[in-house]
Write a protein that holds these residues in place. Structure first.
Motif, PDB file in Angstrom:
ATOM      1  N   LEU A 315       0.807  -1.212   0.000  1.00 35.17           N
ATOM      2  CA  LEU A 315       0.000   0.000   0.000  1.00 35.17           C
ATOM      3  C   LEU A 315       0.844   1.267   0.000  1.00 35.17           C
ATOM      4  N   GLY A 316       2.165   1.108   0.122  1.00 32.96           N
ATOM      5  CA  GLY A 316       3.037   2.259  -0.030  1.00 32.96           C
ATOM      6  C   GLY A 316       2.894   2.903  -1.388  1.00 32.96           C
ATOM      7  N   GLY A 317       2.293   2.195  -2.342  1.00 31.44           N
ATOM      8  CA  GLY A 317       2.076   2.726  -3.682  1.00 31.44           C
ATOM      9  C   GLY A 317       0.824   3.557  -3.825  1.00 31.44           C
ATOM     10  N   LYS A 318       0.135   3.884  -2.725  1.00 35.74           N
ATOM     11  CA  LYS A 318      -1.032   4.759  -2.824  1.00 35.74           C
ATOM     12  C   LYS A 318      -0.587   6.166  -3.193  1.00 35.74           C
ATOM     13  N   VAL A 319      -1.205   6.715  -4.234  1.00 35.82           N
ATOM     14  CA  VAL A 319      -0.822   8.030  -4.726  1.00 35.82           C
ATOM     15  C   VAL A 319      -2.007   8.615  -5.483  1.00 35.82           C
ATOM     16  N   ASN A 320      -2.023   9.925  -5.617  1.00 34.23           N
ATOM     17  CA  ASN A 320      -3.071  10.609  -6.375  1.00 34.23           C
ATOM     18  C   ASN A 320      -2.488  11.248  -7.632  1.00 34.23           C
ATOM     19  N   PRO A 321      -3.045  10.967  -8.826  1.00 36.15           N
ATOM     20  CA  PRO A 321      -4.010   9.921  -9.147  1.00 36.15           C
ATOM     21  C   PRO A 321      -3.382   8.535  -8.941  1.00 36.15           C
ATOM     22  N   PRO A 322      -4.220   7.494  -8.863  1.00 33.87           N
ATOM     23  CA  PRO A 322      -3.705   6.182  -8.471  1.00 33.87           C
ATOM     24  C   PRO A 322      -2.840   5.504  -9.524  1.00 33.87           C
ATOM     25  N   LEU A 323      -2.059   4.527  -9.054  1.00 36.99           N
ATOM     26  CA  LEU A 323      -1.438   3.586  -9.978  1.00 36.99           C
ATOM     27  C   LEU A 323      -2.544   2.814 -10.680  1.00 36.99           C
ATOM     28  N   ARG A 324      -2.339   2.519 -11.966  1.00 39.55           N
ATOM     29  CA  ARG A 324      -3.370   1.876 -12.785  1.00 39.55           C
ATOM     30  C   ARG A 324      -2.979   0.436 -13.122  1.00 39.55           C
ATOM     31  N   ASP A 325      -3.754  -0.178 -14.014  1.00 42.53           N
ATOM     32  CA  ASP A 325      -3.489  -1.533 -14.462  1.00 42.53           C
ATOM     33  C   ASP A 325      -2.372  -1.524 -15.506  1.00 42.53           C
ATOM     34  N   ARG A 326      -1.864  -2.703 -15.843  1.00 43.95           N
ATOM     35  CA  ARG A 326      -0.734  -2.817 -16.764  1.00 43.95           C
ATOM     36  C   ARG A 326      -1.070  -2.262 -18.146  1.00 43.95           C
ATOM     37  N   ASP A 327      -2.312  -2.381 -18.592  1.00 52.27           N
ATOM     38  CA  ASP A 327      -2.687  -1.848 -19.900  1.00 52.27           C
ATOM     39  C   ASP A 327      -2.438  -0.346 -19.979  1.00 52.27           C
ATOM     40  N   ASP A 328      -2.708   0.347 -18.889  1.00 53.86           N
ATOM     41  CA  ASP A 328      -2.472   1.785 -18.879  1.00 53.86           C
ATOM     42  C   ASP A 328      -0.984   2.113 -18.816  1.00 53.86           C
ATOM     43  N   VAL A 329      -0.214   1.310 -18.118  1.00 52.60           N
ATOM     44  CA  VAL A 329       1.242   1.505 -18.109  1.00 52.60           C
ATOM     45  C   VAL A 329       1.781   1.400 -19.533  1.00 52.60           C
ATOM     46  N   ASP A 330       1.359   0.371 -20.248  1.00 56.48           N
ATOM     47  CA  ASP A 330       1.819   0.203 -21.631  1.00 56.48           C
ATOM     48  C   ASP A 330       1.348   1.354 -22.518  1.00 56.48           C
ATOM     49  N   ALA A 331       0.136   1.846 -22.264  1.00 58.00           N
ATOM     50  CA  ALA A 331      -0.363   2.982 -23.047  1.00 58.00           C
ATOM     51  C   ALA A 331       0.490   4.223 -22.810  1.00 58.00           C
ATOM     52  N   LEU A 332       0.854   4.467 -21.560  1.00 63.59           N
ATOM     53  CA  LEU A 332       1.701   5.625 -21.276  1.00 63.59           C
ATOM     54  C   LEU A 332       3.030   5.533 -22.002  1.00 63.59           C
ATOM     55  N   TRP A 333       3.601   4.337 -22.065  1.00 70.77           N
ATOM     56  CA  TRP A 333       4.861   4.171 -22.785  1.00 70.77           C
ATOM     57  C   TRP A 333       4.677   4.409 -24.282  1.00 70.77           C
ATOM     58  N   GLU A 334       3.534   4.038 -24.828  1.00 69.10           N
ATOM     59  CA  GLU A 334       3.263   4.347 -26.236  1.00 69.10           C
ATOM     60  C   GLU A 334       3.287   5.862 -26.454  1.00 69.10           C
ATOM     61  N   TYR A 335       2.681   6.584 -25.522  1.00 66.62           N
ATOM     62  CA  TYR A 335       2.635   8.036 -25.651  1.00 66.62           C
ATOM     63  C   TYR A 335       4.003   8.670 -25.403  1.00 66.62           C
ATOM     64  N   VAL A 336       4.798   8.075 -24.541  1.00 63.53           N
ATOM     65  CA  VAL A 336       6.178   8.539 -24.368  1.00 63.53           C
ATOM     66  C   VAL A 336       6.946   8.353 -25.669  1.00 63.53           C
TER      67      VAL A 336
END
Length: 487
Positions: A315-336
Motif C-alpha cells: 500500500l506504499g504505492g497509494k498516490v493521487n491519481p492512483p497507480l493503474r493496471d498494466r494496460d495503462d502503463v503500456d499505453a503511457l509508454w506508447e505516448y512517451v
C-alpha cells in the motif's frame, strides 16, 4: 593558472535533440560548461574526473516534488535533496500551498512564501524552486508580485479539492484549505486563477512564454461517488480498489473542463500533470485538437511508468491519481515513445511509515497518499526506456530539457557551452535491485522494492561541484533557490 576548474574526461555525451552519443570531455569553469571536446588537456584543470566511458546526461530537472508535505520543510529540503542527488536530479521544483500540510498555515503569500524560502535556505544539496497554488481569492491578486519579486513563474490548481481532501472525502473544505469563510475552492475559483495568470503574462510579456498553470486533473464528484461504490461493494482491495475509486474517466472529465476554461480565459500555457491512463491522455489529445491555440504540456511520473496496482510493493504505492493496471502503463509508454508526453517526473512526496499507514494498516482508504521516487527517476527511465527502444536523447528531453524550457530554467536542461555544469553520470550496464534502505530519503519503504534496474547514477555534479561520488552523497549543501527565469 588552470583554464578549467574541472574536466570530466572520457564520457559519452547525451544531449536533448541530438541522436546518438559521442565520446568526449567536458570542461567546466565558474559553474558553467566552458568547453566540450575529446582533445581537452587534463593538465589544464584544477580537478579531473575520469568518466570511464559512462553516459553524461544533463542533470535531471525533476519538475514535480513535494518537500514538506508530511515532514518539516527544512528537514525534507535536506534529506530529500540528498535523494535527488542520488538520482542524478540537480534541480527540484516543488509544489507548495497554504492550508493543512506543508507549513499548516493560511494567509497571504507575502507572509507565507518568505518563510518557505528562509526555512529551506542552506539546506538543499541541489538547486530548487517552487510552484505555488492560489488557494483563495487574495492569492490571485498576489500573482504579479510573486512573478516579479520572487521569480515564481508557475502555479497550480488541484481540481479534486471540491469535496475531497488530500486523502478522501472532506466535509469541511474551508478548514482543510484554510481559506476565508464564504469562499469556495471550485470551478469558478479555477477560472479566476486562470484569468489572474493570463493577466500576469500580459503584464510581463518578456516572461509570458515561461508563465504557466499546472493542473491536477481529477473530478471530486466522480471520485466521491465511486469511492462509495467501491467501499460498499467490498470486492476490490488494496491499490486496485483505490484505482477503481478514482477512475480514469475522472481524469478525462477534469481535463476537458480545465481545457475549456483555459480557452475561455485566454490562458494558453497549460500543464496537465501526472496523467495515469489511456483515457486521460486521450482526453488531453482531444482537447489539444479542439483548442490548437493552447500550448498544452503533458506530464507522467516514473511511478506510473514503472509499476501498476498489482506489481507495486504494498500500500506504499497509494498516490493521487492512483497507480493503474498494466494496460495503462503500456499505453503511457506508447505516448512517451510517440512524443505525446513532454516530461517525466517523480512526484516525490516523502511519507514516512508512521504517517503513511493508518489503522488498520492494510486499509488503502485510510493510508496517506504519495511516496518518494526521485532517486529512481533517471535510472528507471533509462532502464525501462532502453528495453522499449526509447533513444537516450529522448530521455534527456523528457527528464531535463523540456521541463527546463517550460519553467524558465534557461541555464538548465542541456550540456552545451554556457549552460550550468549540471551533470549526471550513468552506468548503463549496472544491474541492481531497489532497496528502500539504500535510499537517502527518510522514507523507510518504496513501492519499487525488489525491482531490478539495469542502469545506475554513479556521480552527480551541481554547477561543476560533485554532490554524488560513486553512489554516495558528498559535500555540504550547495543548492540555491532559483528565481525564474534563470540565466
Amino acid at each position: 593558472m588552470a583554464n578549467y576548474d574541472l574536466i570530466l574526461h572520457d564520457v559519452d555525451l547525451v544531449r536533448p535533440g541530438v541522436e546518438g552519443v559521442r565520446r568526449t570531455s567536458i570542461g567546466v569553469r565558474d559553474g558553467k560548461v566552458a568547453a566540450i571536446s575529446p582533445d581537452l588537456d587534463t593538465a589544464d584543470a584544477d580537478e579531473v574526473v575520469d568518466g570511464g566511458g559512462r553516459l553524461a546526461f544533463p542533470g535531471v530537472v525533476d519538475a514535480h516534488q513535494h518537500w514538506g508535505i508530511y515532514n518539516e520543510l527544512g528537514a525534507d529540503a535536506a534529506s530529500e535533496s540528498r535523494a535527488c542527488a542520488q538520482g542524478g536530479v540537480t534541480t527540484a521544483l516543488t509544489y507548495m500551498r497554504t492550508g493543512q500540510y506543508y507549513l499548516n498555515k493560511g494567509g497571504d503569500y507575502a507572509t507565507f512564501f518568505p518563510e518557505v524560502l528562509e526555512t529551506t535556505r542552506g539546506r538543499a544539496h541541489v538547486d530548487y524552486g517552487f510552484h505555488l497554488a492560489p488557494m483563495m481569492r487574495g492569492h490571485i491578486d498576489e500573482i504579479p508580485e510573486l512573478v516579479e519579486t520572487f521569480g515564481v513563474s508557475s502555479f497550480k490548481v488541484f481540481m479534486f479539492y471540491g469535496s475531497h481532501g488530500l486523502h478522501g472525502k472532506s466535509d469541511d473544505q474551508s478548514s482543510f484549505l484554510m481559506i476565508p469563510e464564504g469562499e469556495r475552492y471550485d470551478y469558478a475559483h479555477f477560472e479566476f486563477v486562470m484569468r489572474g495568470i493570463q493577466a500576469a503574462r500580459e503584464r510581463f510579456p518578456e516572461r509570458a512564454a515561461e508563465i504557466s498553470l499546472s493542473l491536477h486533473c481529477e473530478t471530486a464528484e466522480i471520485m466521491t461517488a465511486y469511492t462509495e461504490l467501491v467501499e460498499k461493494e467490498g470486492v476490490l482491495t488494496g491499490l486496485e480498489a483505490y484505482s477503481a475509486s478514482r477512475p480514469p474517466h475522472s481524469e478525462g472529465l477534469a481535463i476537458s473542463i480545465a481545457s475549456y476554461l483555459a480557452h475561455e480565459t485566454g490562458l494558453t500555457n497549460i500543464n496537465l500533470l501526472h496523467l495515469t491512463s489511456r483515457k486521460a491522455v486521450d482526453a488531453a489529445l482531444r482537447m489539444a485538437r479542439a483548442f490548437p491555440h493552447i500550448d498544452f504540456r503533458r506530464e507522467v511520473t516514473i511511478g506510473h511508468l514503472l509499476t501498476d496496482f498489482r506489481t507495486a510493493h504494498g500500500l506504499g504505492g497509494k498516490v493521487n491519481p492512483p497507480l493503474r493496471d498494466r494496460d495503462d502503463v503500456d499505453a503511457l509508454w506508447e505516448y512517451v515513445a510517440d512524443g505525446t508526453i513532454d516530461w517525466v517526473v517523480s512526484d516525490h512526496a516523502c511519507c514516512r511509515d508512521e504517517t503513511k499507514f493508518g489503522d488498520p494498516r492494510d486499509d488503502v482508504f485510510v493510508a496517506k497518499s504519495g511516496f518518494g521516487g526521485t532517486e529512481y527517476l533517471l535510472a528507471g527511465l533509462v532502464t525501462e526506456g532502453s528495453r522499449r527502444g526509447l533513444p537516450l536523447h529522448r530521455v534527456a528531453e523528457l527528464a531535463s530539457a523540456n521541463p527546463a524550457r517550460r519553467y524558465g530554467l534557461r541555464a538548465k536542461g542541456d550540456l552545451d557551452i554556457g549552460y550550468d555544469a549540471d551533470i549526471a553520470l550513468v552506468d548503463p550496464d549496472h544491474h541492481w535491485v531497489v532497496r528502500a534502505e539504500d535510499s537517502e530519503s527518510t522514507q523507510e519503504y518504496t513501492p519499487f522494492e525488489g525491482f531490478e534496474l539495469t542502469a545506475r547514477v554513479t556521480d552527480t555534479f551541481l554547477r561543476g561541484h560533485r554532490v554524488l561520488e560513486d553512489g554516495k552523497v558528498v559535500g555540504d549543501p550547495a543548492g540555491r533557490y532559483l528565481s525564474r527565469p534563470t540565466t
